[in-house]
Design a protein around this motif. Structure first.
Motif: not given
Length: 305
Positions: A142-150, A153-159
């Motif tokens: 979800l985070y990498v393919r669909y939300l493009n958060l790879k 920095i938002w990958a550290l905030i949203l979870p």
């Protein structure tokens, strides 16, 4: 009559002495417990200034024979990277805590409104997430393919943005606010959002401080999501950056790269303690500012179901 008065005064004196004795014992117990809690922190700080030879020979000590700054020199050898890690951690802590408090307080406010007929329906789905989760692989996709958060920095905030437990804590706190306040605000022409801002938020400081502390601690200690999603070194949060620094001090890793080293000269153990000091020191300063709200926020939010 005088005999009864003297007996009563003697009993009062005895009760006063017993109360003072009880208070003294309580203070001694609290003092001992406080010392036991503070001892690991004191040992951590003093051990970070020990030489590697002394740690290997005698172990961690509260009073080192020789004080050394080698561990801090090693960590501060490249201050630019350390400051960058601090900047990332402070950013995600402030942004994540602010947005998380806003979302969860609004959720608690809405779920407590009796005029919201779907509140039980949404409460069930929020509670459902505490029992089941999608797992690591679907979350990563979800985070990498669909939300493009790879490597974002938002990958550290949203979870860590929303917690079901915090939402229910906020909702339970709302139940302690009299309904007459909302009714009077409605009669004065205030809408739901204005009631939320003007009535609820000022009264919710204990609950907000409690939840905010939990959020801030979670973001400050963030390292797991960084290991999954972050590739650029300048986007490493503090905990993940320090973890990699500790791994680099491993003698086995250095010798595997072909380095010829003196095992006693590499501050492998003291670096671990210095890392803990740098990681926990700043966030500890936050606690005194929210401590007076902490207990009341927990108790008020837990007495009603």
């Amino acid at each position: 009559m005088k005999k009864k008065q003297s007996e009563q005064s003697n009993s009062n004196i005895k009760m006063g002495k017993s109360n003072r004795t009880l208070m003294l014992v309580c203070y001694l117990c609290i003092a001992v417990f406080a010392i036991l809690c503070l001892f690991p922190f004191a040992l951590m700080i003093t051990s970070s200034f020990m030489t590697e030879r002394e740690i290997v020979a005698e172990g961690y000590k509260l009073f080192p024979k020789n004080w050394s700054m080698s561990a801090y020199r090693y960590l501060l050898d490249n201050p630019t990277k350390l400051l960058s890690a601090y900047r990332v951690t402070i950013t995600i802590t402030i942004v994540g805590t602010a947005i998380g408090l806003f979302i969860m307080s609004m959720a608690g406010y809405v779920l407590n409104r009796k005029d919201f007929k779907y509140r039980n329906f949404f409460s069930f789905f929020i509670y459902f997430t505490t029992l089941f989760s999608g797992g690591l692989v679907p979350t990563y996709i979800l985070y990498v393919r669909y939300l493009n958060l790879k490597d974002n920095i938002w990958a550290l905030i949203l979870p860590g943005l929303v917690s079901a437990w915090s939402i229910f804590l906020m909702r339970n706190f709302m139940k302690s606010i009299p309904d007459e306040l909302y009714e009077s605000a409605t009669m004065d022409g205030a809408g739901p959002f204005k009631i939320y801002i003007r009535v609820f938020m000022p009264l919710a400081l204990p609950s907000l401080a409690t939840i905010g502390l939990f959020l801030a601690l979670g973001y400050w200690n963030e390292w797991y999501n960084a290991s999954l999603y972050i590739d650029t070194a300048t986007k490493y949060p503090l905990q993940y950056f320090l973890q990699k620094m500790v791994n680099q001090t491993s003698i086995d890793s250095l010798t595997s790269l072909g380095h010829v080293i003196d095992a006693a000269s590499v501050p492998t153990q003291s670096v671990k303690m210095a890392t803990a000091v740098l990681a926990t020191g700043p966030i500890i300063l936050l606690y005194p500012f929210v401590q007076r709200f902490f207990v009341s926020g927990l108790t008020v939010g837990s007495v009603k179901g």
